[in-house]
Design a protein around this motif. Structure first.
Motif, PDB file in Angstrom:
ATOM      1  N   LEU A  14      34.484  28.551  39.196  1.00  0.00           N
ATOM      2  CA  LEU A  14      35.476  29.494  38.691  1.00  0.00           C
ATOM      3  C   LEU A  14      35.380  30.908  38.859  1.00  0.00           C
ATOM      4  O   LEU A  14      36.563  31.503  39.241  1.00  0.00           O
ATOM      5  N   HIS A  15      34.172  31.437  38.816  1.00  0.00           N
ATOM      6  CA  HIS A  15      34.069  32.743  39.414  1.00  0.00           C
ATOM      7  C   HIS A  15      34.485  32.922  40.869  1.00  0.00           C
ATOM      8  O   HIS A  15      35.267  33.922  41.194  1.00  0.00           O
ATOM      9  N   GLN A  16      34.499  31.984  41.786  1.00  0.00           N
ATOM     10  CA  GLN A  16      34.706  32.114  43.207  1.00  0.00           C
ATOM     11  C   GLN A  16      36.182  32.008  43.417  1.00  0.00           C
ATOM     12  O   GLN A  16      36.525  32.788  44.244  1.00  0.00           O
ATOM     13  N   LEU A  17      36.739  31.031  42.577  1.00  0.00           N
ATOM     14  CA  LEU A  17      37.939  31.003  42.413  1.00  0.00           C
ATOM     15  C   LEU A  17      38.897  32.423  42.216  1.00  0.00           C
ATOM     16  O   LEU A  17      39.681  32.851  42.820  1.00  0.00           O
ATOM     17  N   ALA A  18      38.323  32.999  41.172  1.00  0.00           N
ATOM     18  CA  ALA A  18      38.956  34.192  40.747  1.00  0.00           C
ATOM     19  C   ALA A  18      38.821  35.250  41.761  1.00  0.00           C
ATOM     20  O   ALA A  18      39.720  36.083  41.975  1.00  0.00           O
ATOM     21  N   VAL A  19      37.578  35.412  42.370  1.00  0.00           N
ATOM     22  CA  VAL A  19      37.430  36.247  43.595  1.00  0.00           C
ATOM     23  C   VAL A  19      38.362  36.131  44.652  1.00  0.00           C
ATOM     24  O   VAL A  19      39.153  36.891  45.076  1.00  0.00           O
ATOM     25  N   GLU A  20      38.461  34.861  45.045  1.00  0.00           N
ATOM     26  CA  GLU A  20      39.507  34.464  46.177  1.00  0.00           C
ATOM     27  C   GLU A  20      41.055  34.698  45.882  1.00  0.00           C
ATOM     28  O   GLU A  20      41.830  35.255  46.639  1.00  0.00           O
ATOM     29  N   ASN A  21      41.223  34.385  44.586  1.00  0.00           N
ATOM     30  CA  ASN A  21      42.917  34.330  44.133  1.00  0.00           C
ATOM     31  C   ASN A  21      43.199  35.804  43.619  1.00  0.00           C
ATOM     32  O   ASN A  21      44.611  35.862  43.488  1.00  0.00           O
ATOM     33  N   ARG A  24      46.020  37.690  44.881  1.00  0.00           N
ATOM     34  CA  ARG A  24      47.494  37.383  44.772  1.00  0.00           C
ATOM     35  C   ARG A  24      47.804  37.259  43.376  1.00  0.00           C
ATOM     36  O   ARG A  24      49.174  37.465  43.087  1.00  0.00           O
ATOM     37  N   THR A  25      46.999  37.005  42.396  1.00  0.00           N
ATOM     38  CA  THR A  25      47.449  36.926  41.022  1.00  0.00           C
ATOM     39  C   THR A  25      47.254  38.132  40.131  1.00  0.00           C
ATOM     40  O   THR A  25      48.054  38.302  39.420  1.00  0.00           O
ATOM     41  N   GLY A  26      46.341  39.070  40.517  1.00  0.00           N
ATOM     42  CA  GLY A  26      46.053  40.310  40.024  1.00  0.00           C
ATOM     43  C   GLY A  26      45.543  40.007  38.508  1.00  0.00           C
ATOM     44  O   GLY A  26      45.649  40.952  37.647  1.00  0.00           O
ATOM     45  N   ASN A  27      44.624  38.769  38.268  1.00  0.00           N
ATOM     46  CA  ASN A  27      44.641  38.379  36.940  1.00  0.00           C
ATOM     47  C   ASN A  27      43.285  39.378  36.327  1.00  0.00           C
ATOM     48  O   ASN A  27      43.231  39.643  35.160  1.00  0.00           O
ATOM     49  N   LEU A  28      42.281  39.857  37.178  1.00  0.00           N
ATOM     50  CA  LEU A  28      41.379  40.845  36.835  1.00  0.00           C
ATOM     51  C   LEU A  28      41.905  42.106  36.403  1.00  0.00           C
ATOM     52  O   LEU A  28      41.662  42.434  35.324  1.00  0.00           O
ATOM     53  N   GLY A  29      42.723  42.871  36.896  1.00  0.00           N
ATOM     54  CA  GLY A  29      43.592  43.838  36.515  1.00  0.00           C
ATOM     55  C   GLY A  29      44.256  43.623  35.261  1.00  0.00           C
ATOM     56  O   GLY A  29      44.202  44.571  34.192  1.00  0.00           O
ATOM     57  N   ALA A  30      45.149  42.355  34.964  1.00  0.00           N
ATOM     58  CA  ALA A  30      45.585  42.165  33.850  1.00  0.00           C
ATOM     59  C   ALA A  30      44.661  42.136  32.746  1.00  0.00           C
ATOM     60  O   ALA A  30      44.984  42.598  31.555  1.00  0.00           O
ATOM     61  N   LEU A  31      43.343  41.482  32.895  1.00  0.00           N
ATOM     62  CA  LEU A  31      42.478  41.252  31.964  1.00  0.00           C
ATOM     63  C   LEU A  31      41.904  42.736  31.439  1.00  0.00           C
ATOM     64  O   LEU A  31      41.784  42.761  30.319  1.00  0.00           O
ATOM     65  N   ILE A  32      41.775  43.441  32.441  1.00  0.00           N
ATOM     66  CA  ILE A  32      41.311  44.991  32.193  1.00  0.00           C
ATOM     67  C   ILE A  32      41.997  45.459  31.334  1.00  0.00           C
ATOM     68  O   ILE A  32      41.665  46.330  30.561  1.00  0.00           O
ATOM     69  N   LYS A  33      43.374  45.621  31.661  1.00  0.00           N
ATOM     70  CA  LYS A  33      44.398  46.233  30.798  1.00  0.00           C
ATOM     71  C   LYS A  33      44.525  45.572  29.286  1.00  0.00           C
ATOM     72  O   LYS A  33      44.705  46.427  28.536  1.00  0.00           O
ATOM     73  N   VAL A  34      44.519  44.319  29.247  1.00  0.00           N
ATOM     74  CA  VAL A  34      44.146  43.932  27.881  1.00  0.00           C
ATOM     75  C   VAL A  34      43.137  44.501  27.069  1.00  0.00           C
ATOM     76  O   VAL A  34      43.096  44.942  25.829  1.00  0.00           O
TER      77      VAL A  34
END
Length: 622
Positions: A14-21, A24-34
């Motif tokens: 799951l970590h590796q998928l997060a790095v790869e995606n 495109r998704t910007g999920n890390l930035g969204a989580l940090i903003k939360v």
């Protein structure tokens, strides 16, 4: 399987998928903003005992920390920065005008560490914030060379993070001082839900249990059972403090965290700080001293003590003025005594601490006034009563002898002898065993000298008969051993010249082994320094001869004490005072930065890096 039902391999995938995606998704930035939005209310939530809010914020930070660790391991700092500046409105386009979430996150973490009150419900998120800062700086682990120009350094040394410098260092020090244990198992940050709590609760509790597995010894964690881990907050705080203190200076500014460590003062010191000292603050020196005395079993606590003694003159002056220095010195001596059980860096730090302390004449006098009883960890001989000074001499000599037979580190030899030399003029009432060990060490060196001299002679004879066989460089070995012998003679001479009347046991040991010194009387390298020693041996031997044969030990000591009064002091030649000062090597970061990060790798709670990824230092086979 973990207790949350998620396999470790699945978690990593799951970590590796997060790095790869993420591009495109910007999920890390969204989580940090939360997370950033939630931390604005964290202090109020702590005051209101809002368990759920703190628990959710903690889980968000835990996921950020896990992702950040994977990102840092797999990409450069420049690539990492792009992931943190991603904007959803322009997929795949990294605009230079984007807000820098990495810097915002760092500032937020510093604010969380310094401003959130430490309660049972905030303990875990405080530990996690400190751990995340350690992870943020862990780029160094994946570089063979010391990082001197780093994006992480830039964030910490200028801009909005800089005003938090002194407050952060002060908080980390107080965390170390207080050694707060984690809350008991029944006081977790969230209450148990009898009805299951729905999907959100199920997911979040899974993350919370997974965090427990990783941080408290489950899948993927390192098995360590060190005493300092009884307080994860103190342990992580100390590691982060050491990492910050050892960051390299920026090209245009010194390391502000090192400046803060160098300049802080005692809370009882009411004098104003000079305007030229930035990042100054005050802390309770008594509490800090007590914590340092109690925590010397760990490398990191010894390294902190070295750092403070070497770099902060206020701390050094305070410690040297203490009347209970044995509380600090005894743990350091115990480290050296168990040299075979310690790593070489820990031994080196302990020895340098002693060298720094022995630069002070007041320390060298006072340690002979402190009488200790029943030193249980000293097993070579039962020491029912001995001065701290004599015990220090015994342990340093033992370290020299261990080094001669095992590690043969010339630098360790030099520093041990330098500490003895600094003390020699103030030797007082040496214990008979300490006096014996001084002469026994000289005896060992003498035998080694004779052996090397014999080997050199045989080698020279062999060279006359054969020109083809390469010969060992015995001349260099002989030069080294003669330097050490001269140093020992200077130490003995310094004691006889400055405090002969205080040390009848040393005179007794000299007379008992006087034949040892005969070969050095006419040696060109030692002739000058042997004058006083030869004079003392001759003078007291004559008085013993006049007293008759078969004298008891008590009678010999009585004659020595009487002879000390009769010996004219002007007959002893004066030599320059022996004084050695510790000087840090050039580019000390080449030693300290790998050392600090090896401590982080081996000691950090809940942080695990794949040994195969580490580039900064060589991993041990175990």
């Amino acid at each position: 399987m973990t207790r949350s039902g998620i396999s470790f391999s699945r978690f990593l995938s799951l970590h590796q998928l997060a790095v790869e995606n993420n591009p495109r998704t910007g999920n890390l930035g969204a989580l940090i903003k939360v997370f950033l939005s939630r931390t604005k209310e964290l202090k109020l939530s702590a005051e209101c005992q809002n368990h759920i809010f703190i628990w959710q914020t903690h889980n968000a930070l835990f996921i950020i920390c896990c992702l950040l660790k994977v990102f840092i391991c797999q990409m450069s700092e420049e690539e990492l920065q792009l992931h943190f500046t991603y904007e959803e409105k322009s997929p795949g386009n990294y605009s230079s005008d984007s807000e820098d979430l990495l810097e915002e996150l760092l500032c937020c973490l510093m604010q969380l560490i310094t401003d959130i009150p430490l309660l049972d419900i905030t303990y875990e998120i405080s530990v996690e914030a400190i751990s995340t800062m350690v992870v943020f700086l862990s780029c160094q682990l994946f570089h063979k060379e010391v990082l001197r120009q780093s994006i992480s350094h830039k964030y910490l040394m200028r801009g909005p993070c800089l005003p938090y410098t002194s407050k952060l260092v002060k908080t980390l020090l107080y965390n170390f001082i207080r050694q707060e244990k984690p809350p008991p198992p029944g006081t977790h940050v969230f209450p148990q839900q009898s009805d299951g709590g729905g999907l959100l609760y199920g997911l979040a509790s899974g993350v919370a249990r997974l965090w427990t597995v990783f941080t408290l010894g489950g899948v993927g964690s390192k098995a360590t059972a060190s005493p300092e881990l009884s307080s994860p907050l103190a342990n992580q705080s100390l590691l982060l403090l050491l990492v910050l203190a050892n960051l390299t200076d920026a090209s245009d500014a010194p390391n502000p965290y090192r400046q803060a460590i160098m300049s802080f003062k005692n809370t009882q010191d009411s004098s104003p700080f000079p305007s030229s000292i930035p990042h100054a603050f005050q802390i309770n020196f008594n509490s800090l001293y007590t914590a340092l005395c109690e925590q010397q079993t760990s490398d990191q606590a010894t390294l902190l003590l070295y750092t403070l003694l070497h770099q902060n003159s206020n701390i050094r002056t305070y410690m040297l003025a203490r009347t209970d220095m044995e509380n600090l010195v005894l743990p350091i001596l115990e480290i050296l005594y168990h040299v075979e059980e310690r790593n070489s860096h820990h031994v080196y730090m302990a020895l340098i601490i002693l060298l720094i302390l022995t630069e002070d004449d007041g320390f060298n006098r006072s340690i002979h006034e402190v009488i200790l009883k029943n030193i249980t960890w000293y097993s070579e001989r039962v020491l029912t009563e001995i001065s701290l000074g004599s015990l220090l001499i015994l342990v340093v000599i033992r370290t020299i002898q261990y080094n001669m037979t095992r590690t043969r580190d010339k630098y360790l030899h030099t520093n041990c002898l330098a500490a003895l030399a600094n003390m020699s003029a103030q030797f007082r009432s040496l214990h008979q065993y300490a006096a014996q060990r001084i002469i026994s060490l000289f005896s060992l060196l003498s035998k080694k000298h004779n052996k090397v001299l014999e080997q050199a002679t045989q080698s020279l004879r062999g060279s006359l008969s054969s020109n083809d066989v390469p010969l060992p460089d015995y001349a260099q070995d002989l030069n080294v051993i003669e330097e050490v012998i001269r140093m020992m003679l200077e130490i003995i001479n310094s004691c006889l010249t400055n405090s002969l009347h205080h040390n009848p046991n040393l005179v007794y040991a000299l007379l008992y082994k006087r034949d040892l010194f005969e070969q050095f009387r006419t040696h060109p390298s030692f002739q000058d320094i042997m004058q006083n020693i030869d004079l003392v041996i001759t003078f007291f031997s004559s008085r013993l001869l006049q007293a008759g044969a078969e004298l008891s030990v008590e009678r010999v000591l009585e004659i020595i004490k009487q002879g000390v009064i009769a010996l004219p002091k002007d007959r002893l030649k004066k030599f320059p005072e022996l004084k050695f000062k510790y000087v840090e090597e050039e580019q000390p970061e080449e030693f300290f930065i790998p050392y600090v990060w090896s401590l982080v790798y081996n000691s950090a709670v809940g942080l695990y890096w794949n040994p195969q990824d580490i580039q900064l230092f060589t991993m041990d086979s175990d």
